[in-house]
Design a protein around this motif. Structure first.
Motif, PDB file in Angstrom:
ATOM      1  N   SER A 160      25.953  22.026  18.888  1.00 24.27           N
ATOM      2  CA  SER A 160      27.157  22.541  19.540  1.00 24.27           C
ATOM      3  C   SER A 160      27.015  22.546  21.053  1.00 24.27           C
ATOM      4  O   SER A 160      27.997  22.350  21.778  1.00 24.27           O
ATOM      5  CB  SER A 160      27.458  23.962  19.040  1.00 24.27           C
ATOM      6  OG  SER A 160      27.692  23.967  17.651  1.00 24.27           O
ATOM      7  N   TYR A 161      25.790  22.757  21.555  1.00 25.42           N
ATOM      8  CA  TYR A 161      25.562  22.794  22.996  1.00 25.42           C
ATOM      9  C   TYR A 161      25.353  21.394  23.571  1.00 25.42           C
ATOM     10  O   TYR A 161      25.875  21.075  24.641  1.00 25.42           O
ATOM     11  CB  TYR A 161      24.344  23.665  23.318  1.00 25.42           C
ATOM     12  CG  TYR A 161      24.641  25.139  23.366  1.00 25.42           C
ATOM     13  CD1 TYR A 161      24.935  25.775  24.567  1.00 25.42           C
ATOM     14  CD2 TYR A 161      24.634  25.904  22.208  1.00 25.42           C
ATOM     15  CE1 TYR A 161      25.216  27.130  24.614  1.00 25.42           C
ATOM     16  CE2 TYR A 161      24.912  27.261  22.244  1.00 25.42           C
ATOM     17  CZ  TYR A 161      25.202  27.875  23.451  1.00 25.42           C
ATOM     18  OH  TYR A 161      25.486  29.215  23.483  1.00 25.42           O
ATOM     19  N   CYS A 162      24.577  20.571  22.882  1.00 26.37           N
ATOM     20  CA  CYS A 162      24.185  19.273  23.443  1.00 26.37           C
ATOM     21  C   CYS A 162      25.162  18.151  23.106  1.00 26.37           C
ATOM     22  O   CYS A 162      25.242  17.167  23.854  1.00 26.37           O
ATOM     23  CB  CYS A 162      22.785  18.902  22.951  1.00 26.37           C
ATOM     24  SG  CYS A 162      21.512  20.106  23.391  1.00 26.37           S
ATOM     25  N   CYS A 163      25.859  18.258  21.998  1.00 24.94           N
ATOM     26  CA  CYS A 163      26.786  17.196  21.564  1.00 24.94           C
ATOM     27  C   CYS A 163      28.111  17.840  21.165  1.00 24.94           C
ATOM     28  O   CYS A 163      28.543  17.738  20.009  1.00 24.94           O
ATOM     29  CB  CYS A 163      26.204  16.406  20.402  1.00 24.94           C
ATOM     30  SG  CYS A 163      24.535  15.776  20.683  1.00 24.94           S
ATOM     31  N   ALA A 164      28.735  18.511  22.125  1.00 22.94           N
ATOM     32  CA  ALA A 164      29.902  19.345  21.813  1.00 22.94           C
ATOM     33  C   ALA A 164      31.034  18.555  21.165  1.00 22.94           C
ATOM     34  O   ALA A 164      31.551  18.938  20.109  1.00 22.94           O
ATOM     35  CB  ALA A 164      30.392  20.035  23.082  1.00 22.94           C
TER      36      ALA A 164
END
Length: 202
Positions: A160-164
Motif C-alpha cells: 500500500s505504501y510502495c505500490c499505491a
C-alpha cells in the motif's frame, strides 16, 4: 299671532353598500420536481471505518503480526498487472480515491455495485493527507479476510505504501473477480432450489 311653522324632516336615506373587495390573484408557488440529492456522507460507512480504526488501535500488535490462515488461496491477479484494463489504470493514477471508494462499496455493500456513487464516504476519507496508505492497507486486509487470500499485514502495508496505484488496481480486479464467483454460486443455488419439487406442489 302667527301660526308656528313646521320644520321639514328629511327622510332617512340608506347608506350606499360598500364595494366588494377585489380578489387579488395569488401566484401559485412552483415546486421543483428535481429529486433531492442525498449527502455523499454515509453514517454506515463512517461507523464502519470508526469501528475498524478502534479495533486496530485496541490491539495493534495482533494486527501487525497477523497473517492468512493455512489453506488460503493465491490471488487471481498480479500486483504488477496494473495496465489492464486501461480505464481503471488511468482513473486510479489520476483520482485513486474513486477506485478506493468503488472497491469498498463492492466488498462491503453490493458485489454488483448496486447503489454505487463515485463520490462517497470512503472516497472522501481517502483524500485526507497522510491517511490514504493506512486506509489502503486496511482495505487490503479486509479483502484477504473475506476471500481467504494469502498474505500478511506487513505485506499489506508494504504494497500500500510502495505500490499505491498498483495495489488499488489489484484490489479492484480481485474483488470484482471473487464477487462474480459468489454471484454465480448464488445464482446456481437459486436455480437449483427453484427446480426442486416439494411434496404437495404437483
Amino acid at each position: 299671532m302667527s301660526a308656528p311653522t313646521e320644520t321639514a324632516v328629511a327622510p332617512d336615506v340608506a347608506p350606499a353598500p360598500a364595494p366588494a373587495p377585489v380578489p387579488v390573484p395569488v401566484q401559485a408557488s412552483v415546486q421543483s420536481s428535481a429529486p433531492a440529492h442525498s449527502s455523499p456522507i454515509s453514517d454506515a460507512d463512517v461507523n464502519h471505518w470508526k469501528d475498524h480504526f478502534n479495533d486496530v488501535l485496541s490491539r495493534p500488535g495482533e494486527h501487525i503480526n497477523s497473517k492468512s490462515p493455512p489453506g488460503a488461496v493465491k490471488w487471481s491477479t498480479s500486483l504488477f498487472d496494473c495496465f489492464s484494463p486501461i480505464d481503471t489504470c488511468l482513473i486510479t493514477c489520476w483520482v485513486p480515491c474513486l477506485t478506493f471508494g468503488k472497491v469498498h462499496h463492492r466488498v462491503h455493500k453490493s458485489g454488483s455495485l448496486e447503489g454505487y456513487e463515485p463520490v462517497n464516504t470512503s472516497c472522501l476519507l481517502f483524500c485526507v493527507p497522510g491517511l490514504h496508505c493506512v486506509l489502503a492497507s486496511m482495505q487490503r486486509q479486509s479483502i484477504r479476510g473475506k476471500y481467504n487470500l494469502e498474505g500478511t499485514c506487513l505485506e499489506d502495508m508494504a504494497k500500500s505504501y510502495c505500490c499505491a496505484c498498483c495495489n488499488l488496481i489489484q484490489l479492484d480486479k480481485e474483488s470484482a473477480h471473487h464477487e462474480a464467483l459468489l454471484n454465480n454460486v448464488n445464482s446456481e443455488q437459486y436455480q437449483k432450489n427453484e427446480g426442486m419439487a416439494y411434496p404437495g406442489t404437483n
